[in-house]
Write an enzyme that holds these catalytic residues in place. Structure first.
Site, mmCIF file in Angstrom:
data_model
loop_
_atom_site.group_PDB
_atom_site.id
_atom_site.type_symbol
_atom_site.label_atom_id
_atom_site.label_comp_id
_atom_site.label_asym_id
_atom_site.label_seq_id
_atom_site.Cartn_x
_atom_site.Cartn_y
_atom_site.Cartn_z
ATOM 1 N N TYR A 297 -3.629 -13.411 12.901
ATOM 2 C CA TYR A 297 -2.295 -13.310 13.828
ATOM 3 C C TYR A 297 -2.478 -14.152 14.961
ATOM 4 O O TYR A 297 -1.732 -14.921 15.399
ATOM 5 C CB TYR A 297 -1.602 -12.105 14.309
ATOM 6 C CG TYR A 297 -0.976 -11.228 13.008
ATOM 7 C CD1 TYR A 297 0.196 -11.658 12.369
ATOM 8 C CD2 TYR A 297 -1.586 -10.517 12.052
ATOM 9 C CE1 TYR A 297 1.099 -11.256 11.416
ATOM 10 C CE2 TYR A 297 -0.962 -9.888 11.071
ATOM 11 C CZ TYR A 297 0.323 -10.128 10.786
ATOM 12 O OH TYR A 297 1.073 -9.781 9.599
ATOM 13 N N ASN B 46 -6.072 -10.654 7.389
ATOM 14 C CA ASN B 46 -5.019 -10.751 8.127
ATOM 15 C C ASN B 46 -5.255 -11.544 9.408
ATOM 16 O O ASN B 46 -6.114 -10.916 10.046
ATOM 17 C CB ASN B 46 -4.200 -9.382 8.525
ATOM 18 C CG ASN B 46 -3.783 -8.547 6.907
ATOM 19 O OD1 ASN B 46 -3.962 -9.249 5.870
ATOM 20 N ND2 ASN B 46 -3.348 -7.515 7.062
HETATM 21 C C1 BGC Z 1 0.125 -4.908 9.525
HETATM 22 C C2 BGC Z 1 1.512 -5.020 9.307
HETATM 23 C C3 BGC Z 1 2.125 -5.280 10.761
HETATM 24 C C4 BGC Z 1 1.915 -6.776 11.109
HETATM 25 C C5 BGC Z 1 2.646 -7.138 12.180
HETATM 26 C C6 BGC Z 1 -0.381 -5.953 10.471
HETATM 27 O O1 BGC Z 1 -1.115 -5.572 11.394
HETATM 28 O O2 BGC Z 1 -0.694 -5.109 8.494
HETATM 29 O O3 BGC Z 1 1.835 -3.911 8.666
HETATM 30 O O4 BGC Z 1 3.725 -5.272 10.488
HETATM 31 O O5 BGC Z 1 0.560 -6.755 11.329
HETATM 32 O O6 BGC Z 1 2.129 -6.410 13.432
#
Ligand code: BGC
Length: 451
Positions: A295, A293
């Site tokens: 971001y 994941n």
């Molecule tokens: C998580 C999600 C969360 C997303 C945005 C990730 O850490 O798995 O559940 O909504 O980020 O914060």
């Protein structure tokens, strides 16, 4: 005909992701037990605006319609999580057939619409009954998890081709056990390493159970946030190393290398226990893939007062930040993927979450919703992904976070990550411009990104 430069490899797996507590609603329906998030959300002061997952996106009742939203995007895969307490209301022992049946119906619905299910066993909503027995601090949690995993594999592995044990163990320990902003809301430096270690033992035990009962693929999902030093001063370089070990290596290393990085002792001091060698054999099971994941990144600076890392992230001026304060930095996605391959070898990888929270204007009368910042984020990150593939990363697929606006944990409904807008008063779903772009990306297998 010239080949468009951003076309993805044939068969690239395009998907979107959600998690149980964030979308389902009806958390206690049909005999489900409470989870720690049910308790946490109903504790005054824990959630923004007093929001809870009682209704959320009402997906528990609207899942058939939601599968049609996925179909409209052309998704090949859908990543969701299973609420442990729906299936095992006490966490172990008695199985609740109605809870199991919900996921069985969801899976059938996905398959009927040509969408491959990707099921995560634990996305933070531990059964409250297990928290009463110590939760992740109890070494038995690895066995509890394996028992639950086995129930799920026996029920659904005939139809679910891809499983993950855990989602983002770092967030569970950092938010749930060290800083207390997430369930179960503890603030204890001595607990966090133990919870993290037991989570990784549980993941290993879940994978072992899969080898005995499953015939498809299983992996584990980490949030990886690359750390870049603020300056080349020795103390900033050391702070960056600590931040990286704390967030990224603390979980991936025991899973994929069977060891912990030495920086953890530096960070936790006397709170870092000597974990038994054989535990690291349990954590180090062969995975079929890893989910990452991604971001944002962090630019890290030494700060003697920052607990417990002695490191802080420095906000970068003149850069776009999302509503959760995260810098838009797509190069970090390419860097993360190439770094991961270098450190852990050529494991098949998926981006299992990537997305952005931005303010959305109200839905217009013609049902249009323009979300230029989210659209830009998506476009940039997909290109960065493509660059990683060109650099030789074995990347199999991408799941956008999130299919629809949902409960952003303790931030409640105030942060919207969805491709679909959700009006929480009426439950109406409306595709944003980013959803329309994503549908075109999927249709053209990335070709549309050239334009
Ligand atoms: C998580 C999600 C969360 C997303 C945005 C990730 O850490 O798995 O559940 O909504 O980020 O914060």
């Amino acid at each position: 005909m010239t080949r468009p430069s951003f076309r993805f490899p044939d068969g690239f797996h395009w998907g979107a992701a959600t998690s149980a507590y964030q979308i389902e609603g009806s958390p206690l329906a049909d005999g489900a037990g409470p989870s720690i998030w049910q308790r946490f959300a109903h504790t005054p002061g824990m959630m923004a605006n007093g929001d809870t997952g009682d209704i959320a996106c009402d997906h528990y009742r609207r899942y058939k319609d939601d599968v049609q939203l996925m179909k409209a995007l052309g998704l090949r895969g859908y990543r969701f999580s299973i609420s442990w307490a729906r299936v095992l209301p006490e966490g172990t022992g008695r199985v609740n057939p109605k809870g199991l049946d919900f996921y069985s119906r969801l899976v059938d619905q996905l398959l009927e619409n040509g969408i491959a299910p990707n099921a995560t066993l634990f996305h933070w909503d531990l059964p409250a009954a297990l928290d009463d027995r110590g939760g992740w601090l109890n070494r038995d949690s690895a066995h509890w998890f394996a028992e639950y995993a086995e129930v799920m594999f026996k029920a659904l592995d005939d139809r679910v081709p891809r499983w993950s044990t855990l989602n983002e163990p770092w967030v569970v320990t950092d938010g749930g056990y060290l800083h207390g902003a997430l369930a179960p809301g503890h603030r204890n430096k001595f607990e966090a390493p133990i919870a993290g270690h037991n989570l990784m033992r549980a993941s290993g035990a879940g994978i072992q159970a899969y080898r005995a009962h499953g015939r498809h693929e299983i992996g584990v999902v980490f949030n990886i946030e690359p750390k870049y030093p603020y300056s080349d001063r020795a103390e900033d370089l050391a702070a960056t190393r600590r931040a990286h070990a704390y967030m990224n290596l603390q979980f991936a290393d025991p899973a994929l290398l069977g060891s912990y990085p030495p920086e953890l002792r530096e960070i936790f001091g006397e709170a870092w226990p000597d974990f038994p060698e054989e535990d690291l054999e349990l954590t180090n099971q062969k995975v079929d893939f890893v989910g990452i994941n991604y971001y944002t990144r962090a630019v890290v600076k030494h700060d003697a007062n920052a607990y417990p890392l002695q490191a802080v992230s420095v906000r970068q001026p003149n850069r776009t930040h999302t509503e959760t304060g995260w810098e838009v930095f797509e190069q970090g996605l390419t860097d993360t993927l190439t770094w991961f391959k270098q450190r852990y070898g050529d494991i098949p990888l998926y981006i299992t979450e990537n997305g952005s929270a931005f303010y959305d204007p109200p839905v217009a009368e013609n049902d249009a919703l323009d979300d230029p910042l989210r659209t830009d984020y998506l476009r940039k990150h997909l290109k960065a992904l493509h660059r990683a593939i060109e650099a030789g990363v074995n990347l199999k697929g991408y799941y956008a976070w999130s299919l629809m606006d949902n409960l952003e944990w303790s931030l409640g409904f105030s942060k919207r990550f969805g491709l679909y807008h959700v009006d929480f008063a009426t439950q109406k779903r409306t595709p944003k411009a980013s959803a329309k772009l994503y549908a075109r990306v999927i249709e053209s297998n990335g070709g549309v990104l050239d334009t």
